[in-house]
Design an enzyme around this catalytic site. Structure first.
Site, short mmCIF file in Angstrom:
data_model
loop_
_atom_site.label_atom_id
_atom_site.label_comp_id
_atom_site.label_asym_id
_atom_site.label_seq_id
_atom_site.Cartn_x
_atom_site.Cartn_y
_atom_site.Cartn_z
CB THR A 179 -38.59 -5.12 61.21
OG1 THR A 179 -38.64 -5.47 59.59
CG2 THR A 179 -37.54 -5.88 61.86
CG ASP A 210 -31.76 -3.46 58.59
OD1 ASP A 210 -32.93 -3.91 57.81
OD2 ASP A 210 -32.31 -2.96 59.78
#
Ligand code: SD4
Length: 318
Positions: A179, A210
């Site tokens: 990410t 998240d």
């Protein structure tokens, strides 16, 4: 120093690395951009183009992370991202500016630049978050093109995974490509952040991590600082990790100490933390930065006038 760092640094970089570490990463630095993992180096370059011309941090982080989103070799973000267990690439992203405006998309398919859709959600709607079909409709109505994001390489990897079909997230997936979370402080002293991902490979269809959740994957408070997260999203959501890091900085902790305390919170609360990675990255209002993670192997890229887009290794608990 790891070999890849050495190769990518050059002399000025080496000096910066020593400088950065010997001062505990407390260099006064404006403007500055920092981002997660090795692919942050290319993303930072694009962000620096904006920041070095006195551009806005918000523009810098959007333009920066788009580099990772468009790169088919990065199998954890955007185009080329590994799909879920059903073979579908679903993307999560969010963005936050110096006024606490924020926008987010989750479970979005077929759009190469979810970060730009998130920015439009922030700027053109009364909402913070759009998901799934609604986010796709919104993107298409605003001129984004529908694309197949599943590359032949990602499809092959998925078919290979199907042979055992076990969901066992790998620590530091894909040799440190993961990410991208990016934080920037511009020449005006304003902070912004962006976070974008294809999420955990082989996740359940519909799973959201998240990264698009304001406070978990990303948080910016222009009075204090900004933080972002990488790793197993479920652990980050449970502790509202990035918001926690910013609040700890508000209480006076340095970026690195704030990240460390957030990692320790996860290790206290999350059974099985030994088997997962979570890393936090933080930047405060003074341009001081730091990171901390559970497992070794997390790195991040820093670009400022003093630091020539170099990689730092995040300190780890284990
Ligand atoms: C998620 N946090 O979807 C993301 C994945 C990630 O490093 O950051 N991997 O849970």
């Amino acid at each position: 120093m790891q070999r890849r760092n050495f190769l990518s640094l050059g002399l000025s970089g080496l000096f910066g690395q020593v400088l950065g570490k010997s001062n505990g990463n407390i260099i006064k630095n404006t403007p500055i951009v920092i981002s997660t993992w090795e692919h942050g180096v290319d993303a930072n370059k694009a962000a620096w183009e904006v920041l070095s011309k006195n551009g806005r941090a918000l523009d810098a982080v959007e333009i920066g992370v788009k580099v990772s989103e468009a790169d088919p070799k990065i199998t954890t973000v955007g185009y080329g991202g590994y799909p879920d267990r059903d073979g579908r690439v679903t993307l999560d992203a969010c963005i936050m500016d110096e006024h606490s405006n924020c926008g987010s998309v989750a479970f979005l398919e077929h759009i190469m630049h979810p970060i730009s859709v998130a920015r439009l959600v922030m700027e053109k709607t009364p909402h913070v978050m759009l998901v799934g079909e609604g986010a796709l409709d919104f993107a298409l109505k605003n001129g984004f093109q529908k694309q197949n994001l599943l590359t032949p390489e990602a499809e092959k990897a998925w078919k290979n995974w199907l042979k055992d079909a076990k969901y066992e997230p790998i620590i530091n997936f894909e040799n440190n490509h993961d990410t991208i979370g990016m934080l920037a402080l511009d020449a005006q002293g304003n902070l912004s952040g962006a976070c974008t991902t294809s999420g955990m490979a082989w996740k359940m269809h519909g799973r959201v991590g998240d990264s698009p959740i304001i406070g978990a994957g990303l948080y910016v408070d222009n009075e204090v600082g900004a933080a972002c997260a990488t790793g197993v999203g479920e652990a980050v959501i449970r502790t509202v990790g990035s918001h926690l890091v910013v609040e700890l900085m508000r209480q006076g902790k340095s970026p690195e100490k704030a990240c460390k305390a957030a990692v320790e919170r996860i290790m206290k609360r999350f059974k099985g933390f030994e088997k997962i990675q979570v890393g936090f990255l933080a930047l405060n209002k003074k341009g001081e930065f730091g990171a901390y993670c559970i497992q070794k192997g997390f790195n991040y890229a820093v670009y400022s006038q003093k630091i020539n887009n170099q990689l730092f290794d995040g300190k780890s608990a284990l």
